[in-house]
Design a protein around this motif. Structure first.
Motif, PDB file in Angstrom:
ATOM      1  N   GLU A 175       0.821  -1.220   0.000  1.00  0.00           N
ATOM      2  CA  GLU A 175       0.000   0.000   0.000  1.00  0.00           C
ATOM      3  C   GLU A 175       0.852   1.266   0.000  1.00  0.00           C
ATOM      4  OE1 GLU A 175      -3.868   1.170   2.558  1.00  0.00           O
ATOM      5  OE2 GLU A 175      -2.175   0.558   3.784  1.00  0.00           O
ATOM      6  N   VAL A 176       0.392   2.241  -0.786  1.00  0.00           N
ATOM      7  CA  VAL A 176       0.937   3.596  -0.712  1.00  0.00           C
ATOM      8  C   VAL A 176      -0.147   4.487  -0.110  1.00  0.00           C
ATOM      9  CG1 VAL A 176       1.632   5.615  -2.069  1.00  0.00           C
ATOM     10  CG2 VAL A 176       2.519   3.365  -2.673  1.00  0.00           C
ATOM     11  N   LEU A 177       0.255   5.411   0.722  1.00  0.00           N
ATOM     12  CA  LEU A 177      -0.663   6.419   1.259  1.00  0.00           C
ATOM     13  C   LEU A 177      -0.195   7.793   0.787  1.00  0.00           C
ATOM     14  CD1 LEU A 177      -2.707   7.847   3.080  1.00  0.00           C
ATOM     15  CD2 LEU A 177      -1.323   7.216   5.064  1.00  0.00           C
ATOM     16  N   GLY A 178      -1.005   8.426  -0.053  1.00  0.00           N
ATOM     17  CA  GLY A 178      -0.692   9.777  -0.538  1.00  0.00           C
ATOM     18  C   GLY A 178      -1.297  10.825   0.384  1.00  0.00           C
ATOM     19  N   LEU A 179      -0.456  11.734   0.850  1.00  0.00           N
ATOM     20  CA  LEU A 179      -0.906  12.720   1.851  1.00  0.00           C
ATOM     21  C   LEU A 179      -1.073  14.125   1.279  1.00  0.00           C
ATOM     22  CD1 LEU A 179       1.457  11.647   4.798  1.00  0.00           C
ATOM     23  CD2 LEU A 179      -0.996  11.160   4.577  1.00  0.00           C
ATOM     24  N   HIS A 180      -0.977  14.270  -0.029  1.00  0.00           N
ATOM     25  CA  HIS A 180      -0.955  15.616  -0.624  1.00  0.00           C
ATOM     26  C   HIS A 180      -2.210  16.433  -0.355  1.00  0.00           C
ATOM     27  CE1 HIS A 180      -2.276  12.504  -3.286  1.00  0.00           C
ATOM     28  NE2 HIS A 180      -2.895  13.341  -4.072  1.00  0.00           N
ATOM     29  N   VAL A 181      -3.382  15.771  -0.162  1.00  0.00           N
ATOM     30  CA  VAL A 181      -4.595  16.524   0.194  1.00  0.00           C
ATOM     31  C   VAL A 181      -5.187  16.011   1.508  1.00  0.00           C
ATOM     32  CG1 VAL A 181      -5.213  17.384  -2.093  1.00  0.00           C
ATOM     33  CG2 VAL A 181      -5.917  15.081  -1.428  1.00  0.00           C
ATOM     34  N   ALA A 182      -4.312  15.455   2.355  1.00  0.00           N
ATOM     35  CA  ALA A 182      -4.774  14.818   3.590  1.00  0.00           C
ATOM     36  C   ALA A 182      -5.207  15.828   4.655  1.00  0.00           C
ATOM     37  CB  ALA A 182      -3.684  13.909   4.149  1.00  0.00           C
ATOM     38  N   GLY A 183      -4.929  17.098   4.448  1.00  0.00           N
ATOM     39  CA  GLY A 183      -5.368  18.117   5.397  1.00  0.00           C
ATOM     40  C   GLY A 183      -6.875  18.288   5.412  1.00  0.00           C
ATOM     41  N   THR A 184      -7.537  17.819   4.359  1.00  0.00           N
ATOM     42  CA  THR A 184      -9.000  17.783   4.296  1.00  0.00           C
ATOM     43  C   THR A 184      -9.454  16.436   4.824  1.00  0.00           C
ATOM     44  OG1 THR A 184      -8.965  19.167   2.332  1.00  0.00           O
ATOM     45  CG2 THR A 184     -10.980  17.915   2.735  1.00  0.00           C
ATOM     46  N   GLU A 228      -1.414  17.792   7.571  1.00  0.00           N
ATOM     47  CA  GLU A 228      -1.018  18.735   6.535  1.00  0.00           C
ATOM     48  C   GLU A 228       0.442  18.483   6.189  1.00  0.00           C
ATOM     49  OE1 GLU A 228      -3.545  22.693   6.764  1.00  0.00           O
ATOM     50  OE2 GLU A 228      -2.758  22.124   8.724  1.00  0.00           O
ATOM     51  N   LEU A 229       0.619  18.065   4.956  1.00  0.00           N
ATOM     52  CA  LEU A 229       1.946  17.655   4.492  1.00  0.00           C
ATOM     53  C   LEU A 229       2.996  18.748   4.692  1.00  0.00           C
ATOM     54  CD1 LEU A 229       3.382  15.306   3.025  1.00  0.00           C
ATOM     55  CD2 LEU A 229       2.670  16.349   0.859  1.00  0.00           C
ATOM     56  N   TRP A 230       2.630  19.971   4.371  1.00  0.00           N
ATOM     57  CA  TRP A 230       3.626  21.048   4.444  1.00  0.00           C
ATOM     58  C   TRP A 230       4.112  21.288   5.867  1.00  0.00           C
ATOM     59  CZ3 TRP A 230       2.607  25.647   7.072  1.00  0.00           C
ATOM     60  CH2 TRP A 230       1.265  25.889   7.413  1.00  0.00           C
ATOM     61  N   ARG A 231       3.216  21.056   6.843  1.00  0.00           N
ATOM     62  CA  ARG A 231       3.637  21.234   8.250  1.00  0.00           C
ATOM     63  C   ARG A 231       4.669  20.172   8.643  1.00  0.00           C
ATOM     64  NH1 ARG A 231       0.694  24.880  11.241  1.00  0.00           N
ATOM     65  NH2 ARG A 231      -1.346  25.398  10.361  1.00  0.00           N
ATOM     66  N   ILE A 232       4.460  18.970   8.128  1.00  0.00           N
ATOM     67  CA  ILE A 232       5.433  17.912   8.406  1.00  0.00           C
ATOM     68  C   ILE A 232       6.750  18.247   7.704  1.00  0.00           C
ATOM     69  CG2 ILE A 232       5.925  15.442   8.218  1.00  0.00           C
ATOM     70  CD1 ILE A 232       2.777  15.127   7.866  1.00  0.00           C
ATOM     71  N   ASN A 233       6.636  18.643   6.431  1.00  0.00           N
ATOM     72  CA  ASN A 233       7.841  18.947   5.656  1.00  0.00           C
ATOM     73  C   ASN A 233       8.640  20.097   6.259  1.00  0.00           C
ATOM     74  OD1 ASN A 233       7.268  16.923   3.832  1.00  0.00           O
ATOM     75  ND2 ASN A 233       6.264  18.270   2.362  1.00  0.00           N
ATOM     76  N   GLN A 234       7.946  21.002   6.945  1.00  0.00           N
ATOM     77  CA  GLN A 234       8.640  22.134   7.570  1.00  0.00           C
ATOM     78  C   GLN A 234       9.078  21.833   9.001  1.00  0.00           C
ATOM     79  OE1 GLN A 234       6.406  25.765   7.257  1.00  0.00           O
ATOM     80  NE2 GLN A 234       6.493  25.785   5.014  1.00  0.00           N
ATOM     81  N   GLY A 235       8.800  20.611   9.450  1.00  0.00           N
ATOM     82  CA  GLY A 235       9.245  20.219  10.785  1.00  0.00           C
ATOM     83  C   GLY A 235       8.375  20.766  11.907  1.00  0.00           C
ATOM     84  N   GLN A 236       7.188  21.282  11.550  1.00  0.00           N
ATOM     85  CA  GLN A 236       6.306  21.834  12.592  1.00  0.00           C
ATOM     86  C   GLN A 236       5.600  20.747  13.379  1.00  0.00           C
ATOM     87  OE1 GLN A 236       3.595  24.764  11.049  1.00  0.00           O
ATOM     88  NE2 GLN A 236       5.154  25.718   9.788  1.00  0.00           N
ATOM     89  N   VAL A 237       5.345  19.620  12.725  1.00  0.00           N
ATOM     90  CA  VAL A 237       4.722  18.484  13.416  1.00  0.00           C
ATOM     91  C   VAL A 237       5.468  17.213  13.021  1.00  0.00           C
ATOM     92  CG1 VAL A 237       2.385  19.445  13.620  1.00  0.00           C
ATOM     93  CG2 VAL A 237       3.015  18.176  11.563  1.00  0.00           C
ATOM     94  N   ASN A 238       5.439  16.243  13.905  1.00  0.00           N
ATOM     95  CA  ASN A 238       6.025  14.941  13.603  1.00  0.00           C
ATOM     96  C   ASN A 238       4.974  14.048  12.958  1.00  0.00           C
ATOM     97  OD1 ASN A 238       8.670  15.307  14.482  1.00  0.00           O
ATOM     98  ND2 ASN A 238       8.102  14.944  16.620  1.00  0.00           N
ATOM     99  N   TYR A 239       5.422  13.137  12.153  1.00  0.00           N
ATOM    100  CA  TYR A 239       4.501  12.239  11.470  1.00  0.00           C
ATOM    101  C   TYR A 239       4.594  10.829  12.041  1.00  0.00           C
ATOM    102  CZ  TYR A 239       1.953   9.714   7.958  1.00  0.00           C
ATOM    103  OH  TYR A 239       1.032   8.915   7.341  1.00  0.00           O
ATOM    104  N   THR A 240       3.443  10.240  12.360  1.00  0.00           N
ATOM    105  CA  THR A 240       3.381   8.841  12.781  1.00  0.00           C
ATOM    106  C   THR A 240       2.413   8.116  11.868  1.00  0.00           C
ATOM    107  OG1 THR A 240       3.741   9.499  15.072  1.00  0.00           O
ATOM    108  CG2 THR A 240       2.924   7.264  14.706  1.00  0.00           C
ATOM    109  N   ALA A 241       2.926   7.175  11.115  1.00  0.00           N
ATOM    110  CA  ALA A 241       2.101   6.464  10.139  1.00  0.00           C
ATOM    111  C   ALA A 241       1.015   5.661  10.829  1.00  0.00           C
ATOM    112  CB  ALA A 241       2.986   5.542   9.294  1.00  0.00           C
ATOM    113  N   PRO A 242      -0.160   5.522  10.168  1.00  0.00           N
ATOM    114  CA  PRO A 242      -1.236   4.705  10.743  1.00  0.00           C
ATOM    115  C   PRO A 242      -0.914   3.214  10.645  1.00  0.00           C
ATOM    116  CG  PRO A 242      -1.853   5.446   8.550  1.00  0.00           C
ATOM    117  CD  PRO A 242      -0.532   6.107   8.872  1.00  0.00           C
ATOM    118  N   GLY A 243      -1.669   2.420  11.390  1.00  0.00           N
ATOM    119  CA  GLY A 243      -1.520   0.966  11.286  1.00  0.00           C
ATOM    120  C   GLY A 243      -0.573   0.352  12.286  1.00  0.00           C
ATOM    121  N   GLY A 244      -0.019   1.183  13.179  1.00  0.00           N
ATOM    122  CA  GLY A 244       0.830   0.653  14.240  1.00  0.00           C
ATOM    123  C   GLY A 244       2.234   0.333  13.756  1.00  0.00           C
TER     124      GLY A 244
END
Ligand SMILES: *[C@@H]1O[C@H](CO)[C@@H](O)[C@H](O)[C@H]1NC(C)=O
Length: 259
Positions: A175-184, A228-244
């Motif tokens: 599986e690939v998860l695309g986050l480009h519009v995940a802020g919605t 929001e992808l850009w917030r992750i890319n700018q280091g404002q938030v950390n990303y934790t992938a779903p699914g454990g």
């Protein structure tokens, strides 16, 4: 009637836009096994015998809270064939293309088919999916996101069948998860597929309990899905992938070290 058909056609055309992708084939021990050929196999009689479950199109799952998330939109119809391999063998997933800027993580899960019979197994209830491969976001890697790395590798991704896994029939859910519009909300784009494998030689390792799909991908998961992808890319938030987390019995990542 005519108008309906035209809008149906337009819908199809929208779903086949460049940038999306689907699992085209699977390579194991130098042999290529065909997955469902989107846009072709539907029109072939008799139905071609493939090694991965049918996908209706190359787009993301329209609603990832439904049973479409289990093996993609396509009816979750068992494939005609299973790839025979050994525990510890490497499986390479070959997408038709992955040229998109759909940044996000890449996963592979495994589920044992009940009674070792994938022909009667849906995998859409119970905690049957065990994560054996994951790359997400690594700001010190180039490129940082796993799906962009997939693109740079020529749309190929490898996973090792867990060493010591007990013989039997399993589904590999890549599986690939695309986050480009995940802020919605509900904007996250999941592109799963299910490949049938038969482990002919292995050990005695049984899979632990995993996650349920549908059920485990929460539309309000602000760490991994509603982001929001850009917030992750700018280091404002950390990303934790779903699914454990990845199961401790999985082999080291076959593509590059994590996260
Ligand atoms: C992200 O995680 C790192 C490592 O745990 C931590 O140092 C950092 O403060 C976190 N950043 C944010 C925005 O939470």
């Amino acid at each position: 009637m005519v108008k309906l058909s035209i809008s149906a056609l337009l819908l199809c055309a929208t779903n086949l836009v460049a940038g999306h992708g689907y699992l085209k084939s699977i390579v194991v021990n130098g042999q290529t096994y065909m997955a469902w050929q989107v846009g072709q196999d539907d029109y072939v009689t008799p139905t071609p015998e493939r090694y991965a479950r049918k996908l209706a199109d190359n787009g993301p799952v329209p609603d990832f809270t439904t049973k479409d998330i289990t093996c993609g939109r396509g009816g979750n119809i068992p494939a005609a064939r299973s790839i025979e391999l050994k525990a510890g063998d490497k499986v390479e997933f070959v997408w038709d293309q992955w040229n998109s800027a759909h940044s996000g993580p890449v996963f592979t899960y495994i589920a044992q088919c009940t009674n070792n019979d994938c022909k009667t197994f849906k995998g859409d209830t119970g905690n049957v999916w065990v994560k054996i491969d994951q790359l997400a976001y690594n700001p010190s890697a180039n490129p940082p996101w796993a799906s962009d790395f997939l693109r740079e590798r020529g749309a190929k991704w490898s996973v090792v069948v867990p060493p010591g896994l007990a013989p039997g029939e399993y589904l590999l859910r890549h599986e690939v998860l695309g986050l480009h519009v995940a802020g919605t909300r509900m904007g996250a784009q999941f592109y799963p597929s299910c490949t049938h494998i038969r482990v002919t030689q292995g050990g005695s390792t049984k899979l632990p309990s995993g996650i349920a799909l549908p059920g485990s991908y929460n539309p309000d998961d602000k760490d991994g899905i509603l982001v929001e992808l850009w917030r992750i890319n700018q280091g404002q938030v950390n990303y934790t992938a779903p699914g454990g987390p990845v199961w401790s019995g999985a082999a080291p990542n076959a593509n590059r070290p994590g996260p």
